[in-house]
Design a protein around this motif. Structure first.
Motif, mmCIF file in Angstrom:
data_model
loop_
_atom_site.group_PDB
_atom_site.id
_atom_site.type_symbol
_atom_site.label_atom_id
_atom_site.label_comp_id
_atom_site.label_asym_id
_atom_site.label_seq_id
_atom_site.Cartn_x
_atom_site.Cartn_y
_atom_site.Cartn_z
ATOM 1 N N ALA A 94 1.076 -1.099 0.056
ATOM 2 C CA ALA A 94 0.213 0.131 0.013
ATOM 3 C C ALA A 94 0.755 1.196 -0.042
ATOM 4 C CB ALA A 94 -0.848 -0.092 1.375
ATOM 5 N N LEU A 95 1.883 1.225 0.792
ATOM 6 C CA LEU A 95 2.880 2.303 0.798
ATOM 7 C C LEU A 95 3.401 2.730 -0.562
ATOM 8 C CD1 LEU A 95 3.453 3.799 3.532
ATOM 9 C CD2 LEU A 95 5.424 2.545 3.772
ATOM 10 N N VAL A 96 4.255 1.593 -1.193
ATOM 11 C CA VAL A 96 4.540 1.840 -2.480
ATOM 12 C C VAL A 96 3.599 2.398 -3.315
ATOM 13 C CG1 VAL A 96 5.929 0.439 -4.157
ATOM 14 C CG2 VAL A 96 6.455 0.209 -2.272
ATOM 15 N N GLY A 97 2.364 1.879 -3.364
ATOM 16 C CA GLY A 97 1.516 2.145 -4.331
ATOM 17 C C GLY A 97 0.993 3.713 -3.915
ATOM 18 N N ALA A 98 0.868 3.946 -2.897
ATOM 19 C CA ALA A 98 0.720 5.573 -2.725
ATOM 20 C C ALA A 98 1.629 6.273 -3.168
ATOM 21 C CB ALA A 98 0.227 5.638 -0.944
ATOM 22 N N ILE A 99 2.899 6.015 -2.773
ATOM 23 C CA ILE A 99 3.921 6.969 -2.917
ATOM 24 C C ILE A 99 4.285 6.984 -4.675
ATOM 25 C CG2 ILE A 99 6.455 7.180 -3.056
ATOM 26 C CD1 ILE A 99 6.335 6.048 0.006
ATOM 27 N N VAL A 100 3.970 5.942 -5.337
ATOM 28 C CA VAL A 100 4.367 5.984 -6.760
ATOM 29 C C VAL A 100 3.170 6.970 -7.312
ATOM 30 C CG1 VAL A 100 3.139 3.895 -7.453
ATOM 31 C CG2 VAL A 100 4.833 4.830 -8.950
ATOM 32 N N LEU A 101 1.896 6.854 -6.801
ATOM 33 C CA LEU A 101 0.856 7.521 -7.201
ATOM 34 C C LEU A 101 0.858 9.077 -7.194
ATOM 35 C CD1 LEU A 101 -2.249 5.491 -7.113
ATOM 36 C CD2 LEU A 101 -0.874 5.849 -9.026
ATOM 37 N N VAL A 102 1.663 9.553 -5.734
ATOM 38 C CA VAL A 102 1.654 10.942 -5.509
ATOM 39 C C VAL A 102 3.087 11.384 -5.793
ATOM 40 C CG1 VAL A 102 -0.133 10.883 -3.862
ATOM 41 C CG2 VAL A 102 2.511 10.511 -3.261
ATOM 42 N N VAL A 143 -3.481 -7.518 -0.345
ATOM 43 C CA VAL A 143 -2.120 -7.463 -0.971
ATOM 44 C C VAL A 143 -2.399 -7.291 -2.467
ATOM 45 C CG1 VAL A 143 0.096 -8.422 -1.373
ATOM 46 C CG2 VAL A 143 -0.904 -8.766 0.830
ATOM 47 N N LEU A 144 -3.268 -8.295 -3.077
ATOM 48 C CA LEU A 144 -3.284 -8.200 -4.415
ATOM 49 C C LEU A 144 -4.047 -7.112 -4.854
ATOM 50 C CD1 LEU A 144 -3.635 -9.471 -7.332
ATOM 51 C CD2 LEU A 144 -5.642 -10.677 -6.443
ATOM 52 N N SER A 145 -5.194 -6.611 -4.209
ATOM 53 C CA SER A 145 -5.921 -5.428 -4.538
ATOM 54 C C SER A 145 -5.159 -3.976 -4.448
ATOM 55 C CB SER A 145 -7.246 -5.513 -3.481
ATOM 56 O OG SER A 145 -7.895 -6.605 -3.542
ATOM 57 N N MET A 146 -4.368 -3.906 -3.067
ATOM 58 C CA MET A 146 -3.674 -2.534 -2.783
ATOM 59 C C MET A 146 -2.807 -2.605 -4.166
ATOM 60 S SD MET A 146 -4.422 -1.164 -0.391
ATOM 61 C CE MET A 146 -5.780 -1.522 0.830
ATOM 62 N N SER A 147 -2.187 -3.584 -4.457
ATOM 63 C CA SER A 147 -1.025 -3.250 -5.601
ATOM 64 C C SER A 147 -1.965 -2.941 -6.902
ATOM 65 C CB SER A 147 -0.225 -4.563 -5.640
ATOM 66 O OG SER A 147 -0.102 -5.389 -4.760
#
Lengths: 165, 477
Positions: free
Chosen positions: A151-159, B132-136
């Motif tokens: 979740a952290l990596v996803g959030a950071i890459v999006l912002v 985990v799958l969804s978040m990514s």
């Protein structure tokens, strides 16, 4: 004493939730929600679950409500729904509400009775919970760490700043 | 057998994704291809671990993580799928200005989610794997950051996805409340002992079906699919159309296999799934008829395929479900790679009218895309035909004739829109001339791997089918 506390907390909780729905100003609604969370925390305390009680207050009344208030700060509070839209929403929501109450009564009648057993003293204590997390629930606990980093990596890459190559 | 090596497939992928994150920081390059190769290396290691664990029956964490043959087969399938996605992404990322190193890392995280989902029978762990799958996935959907549609896709997927997760966890809570366990087999055993008609049980299973129905995109929980598929970067769309769906069906197999097998009064849930299957096949195929955008068309086609897969769940035919998933992976990733092939710098050709005349201009792309579409429609001798054949014949042997009739009629409808693309490619004059970037070796490799997969599984599926049958035979139900 316990039943007196239970009644008081429940009444305050229900009142707070009602207030949350009925206030026009979202900031008041948010404050009411905090009150409701604190009362729920108290109810958990009465059920011999001190850890959940404290977590309820710290996480919900603390962290999550701060997020709520940030969102309220950022959006325009005074601009509500237009009257036509409100009417459009009103009748379906009354219908849904009636159905929901019917379902609740049905379920309470059919399936839920008052539980006679109270959780044992030890069950809700931080010590037991911690031990469970690192023995029985070790695998889910470890997966949670992957979840958080994803979740952290996803959030950071999006912002991230847009013009980076 | 309790063995710490059980963790190996997941740990390899996890190491890969964390290493990609680190390398991205320290090695600055214009293109990020090298990160793709690093990820591929770890996928190979993980796949090798899966292969060597076949027949070993390893488990760890007191059985919370259990690599039975089904888990190993599906894990290997998912690893192959992700490797194909990484290969088709390499050039795409720099062409479409989506050059983030985190892309590969998130893709591997998503893969870990599916690996966790298929290797456990505990609903809490399955739920966490799904998260985990969804978040990514939410982040991956929004990675094309200069495109508004991509942001829309990410937001829609995130909002509806969190909603679905709430349904799922609520359902798990209901089941836990009645059976005091989150482990599928103990839940089923409990229901066998007491009446399975309690309102909480029905509510619990109903909520679970809603939650998973969203993830595998069955009608009426499909609303997000076309928008998300259209907005996401195309390799990610290919990923979405295969892996989450396959993982969701694997969980449904593990859940409803024993449920339908052991519980006598399971008609309620059975009928719900029956109607979902019919709705999905009919609505998915009918809505696909009107699509002008190839990604939306493939989105509705993937919804329709969820309907056929649901038939396999209802027919309690586990091998045909897994075989269908295997074929579906190759043909769908193949079709999407052909779509990706038709792109150049900062431009993708996605409208149906862009496909006019492709068949003669780029004969290889046209031919492979035609074969994948024919396979999706279910023409022999492709894998798609055999997959549908096994599912339908198993359903007939289980007396689900009405369902099969509807399924066959629905796939007849589907022939129209698949063939329309082919008609455009071969029989229409090109309206606007355009150039594509043909210098894309990894993508050509993927096209040929998928082509090989589709043809091999269509003409001689023997060995693969043997492994699948071994895998489902090892299941305890």
């Amino acid at each position: 004493m316990a039943s007196f506390l239970f009644a008081t907390l429940s009444i305050i909780c229900i009142g707070a939730v009602m207030g949350m729905i009925l206030f026009k100003n979202q900031a008041y609604s948010a404050l009411c929600l905090i009150l409701a969370f604190i009362c729920t925390g108290g109810l958990f305390g009465l059920l011999n679950a001190p850890f959940i009680a404290v977590v309820q207050i710290i996480i919900y009344a603390g962290a999550i409500m701060v997020l709520f208030i940030f969102v309220i700060m950022m959006i325009d509070v005074r601009k509500g729904l237009s009257p036509e839209k409100k009417r459009w929403f009103l009748y379906p929501s009354i219908g849904m509400g009636v159905i929901f109450i019917g379902e609740l009564i049905f379920i309470i009648n059919r399936a839920l009775g008052p539980s006679q057993t109270l959780a044992s003293d030890a069950l809700g204590s931080p010590k037991v919970l911690g031990r469970m997390l690192f023995t029985k629930y070790l695998y889910p606990f470890e997966i949670t760490s992957i979840l958080i980093i994803a979740a952290l990596v996803g959030a950071i890459v999006l912002v991230k700043k847009k013009d980076t190559p | 057998m309790n063995n710490i090596w059980t963790l190996l497939p997941i740990v390899f992928v996890l190491t890969g994704s964390l290493l990609v994150l680190l390398l991205e920081v320290f090695i600055q390059r214009e293109t990020k291809d090298y990160l793709g190769f690093v990820s591929l290396m770890f996928l190979v290691l993980s796949g090798a671990a899966c292969v060597t664990f076949w027949n070993k029956g390893y488990s760890y964490f007191n059985g919370d993580l259990f690599l039975d043959k089904l888990a190993l087969f599906l894990s290997l399938l998912f690893i192959i799928g992700t490797a194909l996605i990484i290969l088709i992404s390499m050039k795409y990322l720099s062409l479409q200005n989506t050059n983030y190193g985190e892309y590969y890392s998130l893709l591997l995280f998503a893969l870990i989610g599916t690996l966790i989902m298929v290797s456990s029978t505990d609903l809490i762990i399955i739920f966490l794997g799904l998260e985990v799958l969804s978040m990514s996935s939410y982040a991956l959907a929004g990675l094309k950051r200069n495109d508004e549609k991509s942001g829309e896709a990410a937001l829609k997927y995130f909002l509806l996805g969190s909603f679905a997760s709430a349904f799922l966890i609520y359902g798990i809570a209901f089941l836990y409340g009645t059976s005091k366990s989150t482990e599928i087999f103990s839940i089923i055993d409990h229901f066998q002992a007491v009446s399975s008609q309690s309102i909480l049980v029905i509510a619990g299973f109903g909520l679970l079906i809603i939650g998973f129905g969203f993830k595998i995109a069955v009608v009426p929980f499909h609303m997000w699919t076309p928008d998300v598929y259209q907005g996401s970067p195309t390799p990610i769309t290919a990923f979405f159309s295969v892996l989450p769906k396959a993982a969701g069906f694997a969980v449904l197999l593990r859940l409803f296999g024993p449920y339908f097998g052991q519980i006598t009064q399971s008609q309620n849930i059975f009928m719900v799934l029956w109607f979902l299957s019919v709705l999905t096949m009919v609505a998915g195929n009918l809505l696909a008829l009107r699509q002008k955008n190839i990604k939306r068309l493939l989105a509705y086609s993937s919804i329709a395929h969820a309907g056929y897969l649901m038939i396999a769940v209802l027919a309690k035919s586990h091998y045909s479900l897994v075989f269908y998933l295997t074929v579906y992976l190759f043909m769908n990733i193949g079709a999407f790679s052909a779509v990706i092939a038709l792109s150049k710098k900062d431009k993708e050709y996605l409208q149906l009218k862009d496909y006019a005349g492709i068949g003669f201009r780029y004969p290889w792309i046209g031919a492979t895309l035609s074969i994948f579409l024919l396979s999706l429609a279910g023409f022999p001798p492709t894998g798609g035909f055999l997959a549908k054949f096994y599912v339908f014949s198993e359903a007939v042997s289980q007396d689900l004739v009405p369902l099969v009739v509807i399924g066959v009629l629905a796939s007849l409808i589907s022939v129209f829109y698949y063939l329309r693309v082919i008609v455009y490619m071969y029989m229409r004059e090109p309206s606007t001339p355009f150039e594509i970037d043909t210098n894309n070796a990894p993508l050509v490799l993927v096209l040929f791997i998928c082509l090989y997969g589709v043809i091999q599984l269509g003409i001689y599926p023997g060995n693969v089918l043997l492994f699948i049958k071994q895998a489902v035979a090892s299941l305890p139900f």
